[in-house]
Design a protein around this motif. Structure first.
Motif, PDB file in Angstrom:
ATOM      1  N   LEU A 237       0.789  -1.220   0.000  1.00  0.00           N
ATOM      2  CA  LEU A 237       0.000   0.000   0.000  1.00  0.00           C
ATOM      3  C   LEU A 237       0.834   1.290   0.000  1.00  0.00           C
ATOM      4  O   LEU A 237       0.559   2.189  -0.793  1.00  0.00           O
ATOM      5  CB  LEU A 237      -0.978  -0.022   1.171  1.00  0.00           C
ATOM      6  N   PRO A 238       1.861   1.420   0.857  1.00  0.00           N
ATOM      7  CA  PRO A 238       2.574   2.709   0.895  1.00  0.00           C
ATOM      8  C   PRO A 238       3.240   3.073  -0.422  1.00  0.00           C
ATOM      9  O   PRO A 238       3.302   4.255  -0.779  1.00  0.00           O
ATOM     10  CB  PRO A 238       3.604   2.507   2.019  1.00  0.00           C
ATOM     11  N   ARG A 239       3.739   2.076  -1.160  1.00  0.00           N
ATOM     12  CA  ARG A 239       4.367   2.379  -2.441  1.00  0.00           C
ATOM     13  C   ARG A 239       3.332   2.849  -3.468  1.00  0.00           C
ATOM     14  O   ARG A 239       3.619   3.703  -4.311  1.00  0.00           O
ATOM     15  CB  ARG A 239       5.109   1.154  -2.971  1.00  0.00           C
ATOM     16  N   LEU A 240       2.140   2.282  -3.389  1.00  0.00           N
ATOM     17  CA  LEU A 240       1.113   2.615  -4.370  1.00  0.00           C
ATOM     18  C   LEU A 240       0.528   4.011  -4.164  1.00  0.00           C
ATOM     19  O   LEU A 240       0.196   4.700  -5.130  1.00  0.00           O
ATOM     20  CB  LEU A 240      -0.003   1.567  -4.321  1.00  0.00           C
ATOM     21  N   ILE A 241       0.390   4.436  -2.912  1.00  0.00           N
ATOM     22  CA  ILE A 241      -0.235   5.741  -2.678  1.00  0.00           C
ATOM     23  C   ILE A 241       0.783   6.856  -2.496  1.00  0.00           C
ATOM     24  O   ILE A 241       0.422   8.021  -2.329  1.00  0.00           O
ATOM     25  CB  ILE A 241      -1.189   5.705  -1.463  1.00  0.00           C
ATOM     26  N   SER A 242       2.076   6.508  -2.550  1.00  0.00           N
ATOM     27  CA  SER A 242       3.110   7.534  -2.395  1.00  0.00           C
ATOM     28  C   SER A 242       2.985   8.579  -3.503  1.00  0.00           C
ATOM     29  O   SER A 242       2.821   8.268  -4.682  1.00  0.00           O
ATOM     30  CB  SER A 242       4.498   6.888  -2.462  1.00  0.00           C
ATOM     31  N   GLY A 243       3.047   9.850  -3.114  1.00  0.00           N
ATOM     32  CA  GLY A 243       2.961  10.937  -4.079  1.00  0.00           C
ATOM     33  C   GLY A 243       1.566  11.177  -4.608  1.00  0.00           C
ATOM     34  O   GLY A 243       1.396  11.783  -5.677  1.00  0.00           O
ATOM     35  N   THR A 244       0.542  10.740  -3.859  1.00  0.00           N
ATOM     36  CA  THR A 244      -0.852  10.958  -4.257  1.00  0.00           C
ATOM     37  C   THR A 244      -1.623  11.508  -3.061  1.00  0.00           C
ATOM     38  O   THR A 244      -1.166  11.404  -1.915  1.00  0.00           O
ATOM     39  CB  THR A 244      -1.543   9.652  -4.713  1.00  0.00           C
TER      40      THR A 244
END
Length: 311
Positions: A237-244
């Motif tokens: 999850l953290p990689r997917l929502i990073s920068g969003t």
């Protein structure tokens, strides 16, 4: 016939548990490798000793009485204690001749919060200790795997222990908080208005059960949220929502590991805390090595329970 409690023996107790588990005198006889009359005779002896029918007719089968349900876990303990009399089971974690090979059911929350400390501790010991970590997605899957030996223990959210042959010990309470990238939120999403207006990511372990306590509570008060992403593990999850601007609501203790680097705030949806437990089958209850491991996990959990959240 004069029968008292001293007439109870290992065979009668095993017969009771077999009938209890199989729900059938015929099936119990097959499993025990004896004739049905032998099982029926043994059951009648048990009824006279206990003073209760133990099993009554229910349609085409039989069902345990309330007293039988109460007896089942106690008899399982007795059988395990009787079995332990005939085996030598010693464990010294400092003895290189002693072994412990354990398969633990745990998901990535437990792998992030509790298991690293456990693994680090055992590396400093002389005994041959190895672990296999297997995911646990459903309550019944966990119970089945503990019963058939595919898991030696499990560390999960409390499943509401209602299986008489599965033992549990509470470890610590947990709750949730919001995680977000502060670059996209000048004000934390800590009110219902900002929380419901945000886009959300969720972790859903079981595709067959996508129910969420948060969404249930929001619906109860006439609110809702928009979920734009669902994943099967915390780690992705953290990689997917990073920068969003997408926010997520996850356990508080993930702040130091999986969600490190994210800003946090309280969750405006009020939810009760939930309990993490370790669970094991009764056959491992008297094992010295398993007792040692369970105690180690409990000691680590006590430390975790005392840590302050980052809220």
């Amino acid at each position: 016939m004069n029968i008292d409690e001293l007439d109870l023996d290992f065979r009668l107790l095993r017969l009771f548990i077999t009938i209890y588990d199989q729900g059938s005198v015929t099936a119990a006889a097959t499993l025990l490798g004896v004739g049905q009359p032998t099982v029926s005779h043994g059951l009648e002896r048990l009824r006279q000793v206990v003073g209760d029918p133990l099993f009554v007719r229910a349609g085409r089968g039989i069902t345990p009485t309330a007293h039988a349900h109460d007896l089942a876990p106690r008899i399982r303990h007795l059988l395990e204690d009787m079995r332990s009399l005939t085996r030598i089971d010693q464990f010294d974690p400092h003895n290189p001749q002693h072994h412990l090979h354990c398969t633990i059911g745990a998901n990535d929350y437990e792998a992030a919060v509790l298991l690293p400390t456990l693994f680090a501790r055992v590396q400093a010991l002389a005994a041959d200790i190895t672990f296999k970590i297997r995911p646990v997605r459903r309550k019944q899957d966990m119970i089945d795997k503990l019963r058939d030996g595919k898991l030696d223990m499990a560390i999960t959210i409390d499943y509401g222990g209602d299986a008489s042959d599965i033992m549990q010990r509470s470890l610590f309470d947990e709750n949730v908080q919001c995680y977000f990238d502060p670059r996209f939120h000048s004000t934390p999403p800590d009110t219902l208005e900002r929380y419901c207006a945000a886009s959300h990511a969720r972790v859903v372990f079981d595709d067959d059960d996508e129910a969420s306590a948060i969404d249930t509570e929001l619906a109860r008060i006439g609110r809702s949220r928009r979920t734009v992403l669902q994943v099967a593990t915390f780690g992705n999850l953290p990689r997917l929502i990073s920068g969003t601007p997408v926010i997520t609501t996850l356990p508080i203790r993930l702040a130091d590991s999986v969600m490190a680097g994210y800003a946090v705030c309280r969750c405006p949806v009020v939810l009760p805390s939930y309990v993490f437990c370790q669970s094991w089958h009764v056959r491992n209850a008297a094992s010295r090595s398993h007792q040692w491991l369970r105690d180690e996990i409990f000691r680590i959990a006590r430390t975790i329970a005392g840590r302050k959240s980052k809220q």
